[in-house]
Write a protein that holds these residues in place. Structure first.
Motif, PDB file in Angstrom:
ATOM      1  N   THR A 289      27.846  49.347  39.407  1.00 29.65           N
ATOM      2  CA  THR A 289      28.019  48.476  38.246  1.00 29.65           C
ATOM      3  C   THR A 289      29.492  48.155  38.022  1.00 29.65           C
ATOM      4  OG1 THR A 289      26.059  49.437  37.231  1.00 29.65           O
ATOM      5  CG2 THR A 289      27.567  48.280  35.769  1.00 29.65           C
ATOM      6  N   THR A 290      30.336  49.173  38.104  1.00 25.91           N
ATOM      7  CA  THR A 290      31.766  48.993  37.863  1.00 25.91           C
ATOM      8  C   THR A 290      32.404  48.107  38.933  1.00 25.91           C
ATOM      9  OG1 THR A 290      31.835  51.168  36.811  1.00 25.91           O
ATOM     10  CG2 THR A 290      33.944  50.210  37.475  1.00 25.91           C
TER      11      THR A 290
ATOM     12  N   ALA B 220      31.342  44.500  38.531  1.00 30.51           N
ATOM     13  CA  ALA B 220      32.037  43.814  37.434  1.00 30.51           C
ATOM     14  C   ALA B 220      33.446  43.411  37.859  1.00 30.51           C
ATOM     15  CB  ALA B 220      32.093  44.716  36.198  1.00 30.51           C
TER      16      ALA B 220
ATOM     17  N   GLN C 263      33.081  40.544  40.441  1.00 31.55           N
ATOM     18  CA  GLN C 263      32.648  39.306  39.777  1.00 31.55           C
ATOM     19  C   GLN C 263      33.822  38.664  39.049  1.00 31.55           C
ATOM     20  OE1 GLN C 263      29.543  39.867  36.891  1.00 31.55           O
ATOM     21  NE2 GLN C 263      29.290  37.689  36.543  1.00 31.55           N
ATOM     22  N   TRP C 264      34.605  39.471  38.338  1.00 29.50           N
ATOM     23  CA  TRP C 264      35.782  38.949  37.655  1.00 29.50           C
ATOM     24  C   TRP C 264      36.735  38.306  38.663  1.00 29.50           C
ATOM     25  CZ3 TRP C 264      40.975  39.828  38.131  1.00 29.50           C
ATOM     26  CH2 TRP C 264      41.779  39.225  37.155  1.00 29.50           C
TER      27      TRP C 264
ATOM     28  N   TRP D 246      35.985  47.770  32.051  1.00 30.86           N
ATOM     29  CA  TRP D 246      35.443  48.346  33.274  1.00 30.86           C
ATOM     30  C   TRP D 246      35.247  49.849  33.171  1.00 30.86           C
ATOM     31  CZ3 TRP D 246      39.484  45.164  36.411  1.00 30.86           C
ATOM     32  CH2 TRP D 246      39.063  43.836  36.472  1.00 30.86           C
TER      33      TRP D 246
END
Length: 184
Positions: A144-145, A148, A151-152, A173
């Motif tokens: 998940t981290t 993220a 994606q950023w 994050w």
């Protein structure tokens, strides 16, 4: 490409320290594990085997460090303007950080170049260490981290964000809200 804390995010790739090129040393955080890059340190440490991930020898921003950077730039400019063609400057390599992986098969230390010439703010260093610790909490947290962060990086256009935005991203994050973070 952008620097956020101790991380360099280029499109979807996340690196600790500067993104390496050629045979330069570096460390990439990939979905499968910690990838070491560069001459003499190529390898992969699978997340399932990583117990701890830390960074040492991180230069913290200080007034003296900033003055040193300005002095080096000024002296370099003067040298380039006054030396005859062909002499060029002997390039000064950026500082190095030590990325340490504690795993089931022992402890490993890799090198990565520092991305911030004047060093990193104490807050960004602390938040980055917290984020590195979070990546070793388990597969779901790591996935998940990293997703993220990636994606950023794919969505971000431009250079590195300003300090307050970088700290906000790191807090996000790490999984803390800006108002609830006990971090400095």
């Amino acid at each position: 490409m952008a620097m956020v804390g101790l991380f360099w995010i280029a499109e979807g790739d996340v690196y600790v320290g500067a993104k390496p090129s050629g045979l330069a040393p570096g460390v990439r955080l990939a979905p499968e594990g910690v990838v070491t890059l560069g001459d003499g340190q190529s390898g992969l440490h699978l997340w399932e085997d990583v117990n701890a991930l830390t960074v040492a020898d991180v230069p913290v921003k200080s007034l003296m460090r900033q003055v040193g950077v300005v002095k080096d730039v000024a002296l370099g400019t003067v040298r380039e303007m006054t030396l005859p063609l062909g002499h060029g400057l002997m390039g000064k390599a950026p500082a190095m950080m030590a990325v340490r992986v504690e795993s089931s098969d022992g402890d490993h230390e890799m090198a990565a170049y520092v991305a911030a010439a004047a060093g990193y703010s104490r807050t960004e260093v602390d938040l980055s260490h917290a984020l590195l610790a979070r990546l070793t909490e388990g597969a779901a947290t790591m996935a998940t981290t990293l997703a993220a962060m990636s994606q950023w990086g794919r969505a971000w256009e431009g250079g590195s964000p300003r300090s307050a935005e970088r700290e906000g991203l790191l807090r996000e994050w790490v999984g803390q809200t800006l108002s609830g973070c006990p971090c400095p």
